[in-house]
Enzyme design. Structure first.
Site, short mmCIF file in Angstrom:
data_model
loop_
_atom_site.label_atom_id
_atom_site.label_comp_id
_atom_site.label_asym_id
_atom_site.label_seq_id
_atom_site.Cartn_x
_atom_site.Cartn_y
_atom_site.Cartn_z
N LYS A 11 -2.71 14.48 -32.90
CA LYS A 11 -3.99 14.07 -33.52
C LYS A 11 -4.67 13.01 -32.66
CE LYS A 11 -2.87 9.68 -35.01
NZ LYS A 11 -3.29 8.51 -34.26
N ASP A 138 1.37 8.43 -40.67
CA ASP A 138 0.57 9.55 -40.18
C ASP A 138 1.10 10.92 -40.61
OD1 ASP A 138 -1.17 7.88 -38.84
OD2 ASP A 138 -0.14 8.05 -36.92
O1 C5P Z 1 4.39 4.24 -40.77
P1 C5P Z 1 4.61 4.06 -39.31
O2 C5P Z 1 6.06 3.83 -38.98
O3 C5P Z 1 4.00 5.12 -38.46
O4 C5P Z 1 3.85 2.73 -38.92
C1 C5P Z 1 4.21 1.97 -37.80
C2 C5P Z 1 3.79 0.54 -38.01
O5 C5P Z 1 2.38 0.42 -37.90
C3 C5P Z 1 4.15 -0.04 -39.37
O6 C5P Z 1 5.44 -0.57 -39.36
C4 C5P Z 1 3.10 -1.12 -39.54
O7 C5P Z 1 3.46 -2.28 -38.85
C5 C5P Z 1 1.89 -0.54 -38.82
N1 C5P Z 1 0.92 0.11 -39.75
C6 C5P Z 1 0.15 -0.67 -40.58
N2 C5P Z 1 -0.72 -0.07 -41.43
C7 C5P Z 1 -0.87 1.27 -41.46
C8 C5P Z 1 -0.09 2.09 -40.60
C9 C5P Z 1 0.80 1.47 -39.75
O8 C5P Z 1 0.25 -1.91 -40.56
N3 C5P Z 1 -1.73 1.82 -42.30
#
Ligand code: C5P
Length: 289
Positions: A11, A138
């Site tokens: 994406k 995501d």
């Molecule tokens: O959910 P994921 O592991 O992909 O997200 C990685 C990091 O990105 C999270 O640990 C967080 O620190 C940050 N993040 C965030 N807000 C979001 C998506 C991601 O702060 N909406």
């Protein structure tokens, strides 16, 4: 069915705004995400050995244990549902890793869908979205695909009209970006310019490619592009090479540019290779609706 092959598509963020910090440490987003043709390939096979589980990949530095989102996704389903055989998963990566292209989340989403199909698991779409949201912010978008407005952590999804066709150059500069670190260092009060997401949605509805591109914007550039000037340089170069516009995807470091003509897209890639011989990760791709 003894096995299944699943495409896991990358994406890009056509625009990304961070609207607030949440109590759970995440941030509330408003972002338009778009699926690309560029994809990894997952092959999932049944193995008739009790408790057998193995994941292999073509990328040497990628872990294939509990740190890989594919393994996390598979185990999430194995814990909840009776899966009668062992599982072997081969992950062929084409999407650059740690790039802002949701490669890991796309793999996780493809793994969830693949296992549900292969074993005919009684999981509703809503349940799968819930399981996906726990794996990564995501993943719900990757399960949905197409062109979507994503809000909340990314899991509140509003599908938009299909994006008109366009040629896309992706360049992943050779720098390391940590997504949690980028979000941690983002100064919400200091954000100067925010993308006009409503205007971009109108341009998508009107199938106006120039309108979509002129509303590219990503507030996370205020962190990543400040660390790495190569990001701004690549955006500038893409524009000089005829891109309608260029912007960073996700928390970076990948930069992408939109081209109306395939030849200009190719010429831009050749110029990037010439000027930045150290950059090894670049792709030409297109929209996938
Ligand atoms: O959910 P994921 O592991 O992909 O997200 C990685 C990091 O990105 C999270 O640990 C967080 O620190 C940050 N993040 C965030 N807000 C979001 C998506 C991601 O702060 N909406």
């Amino acid at each position: 069915m003894e096995g299944i092959m699943m495409s896991a598509r990358a994406k890009i963020n056509l625009s990304l705004d961070v609207v607030g910090k949440r109590a759970d440490g995440y941030h509330d987003l408003r972002t338009i995400m778009q699926t690309l043709e560029l994809s990894d390939m997952l092959t999932i096979r049944k193995v008739y050995k009790p408790n057998y589980f193995k994941c292999v990949t073509n990328v040497k530095f990628l872990p294939t244990d509990g740190r890989n989102l594919v393994v996390i996704a598979a185990k999430a389903l194995m814990e909840r549902y009776e899966i009668p055989t062992g599982i072997f998963i081969k992950l062929d990566k084409q999407i650059p890793v740690s790039a802002g292209l949701a490669g890991g989340s796309a793999d996780a989403a493809a793994c969830l869908k693949g296992l549900v199909k292969l074993f005919d698991l009684p999981v509703s779409d809503a349940e799968l979205m819930e399981i996906g949201a726990k794996i990564g912010a995501d993943v719900p978008f990757c399960l949905t695909g197409g062109t979507c407005l994503c809000e909340g952590k990314g899991e509140i999804i509003t599908p938009l009209s299909p994006h008109p066709p366009v040629y896309i150059v992706l360049v992943r500069p050779h720098v390391h970006v940590s997504t949690p670190d980028v979000f941690k260092r983002l100064k919400l009060d200091a954000i100067q310019t925010r993308p006009d997401i409503t205007a971009q949605i109108s341009a998508i509805e009107a199938r106006d490619i120039l309108g979509i591109a002129s509303q590219f914007g990503n507030v996370l550039e205020s962190v990543t592009a400040a660390d790495y000037p190569i990001i701004e340089e690549l955006k500038q170069l893409m524009r000089e090479m005829g891109a309608l516009n260029a912007v960073m995807s996700g928390s970076g470091p990948t930069v992408f540019g939109y081209f109306e003509r395939k030849e200009s897209c190719r010429a831009c890639l050749e110029r990037v290779k010439q000027l930045y011989p150290n950059i090894k990760e670049y792709r030409m791709t297109s929209i996938r609706n």
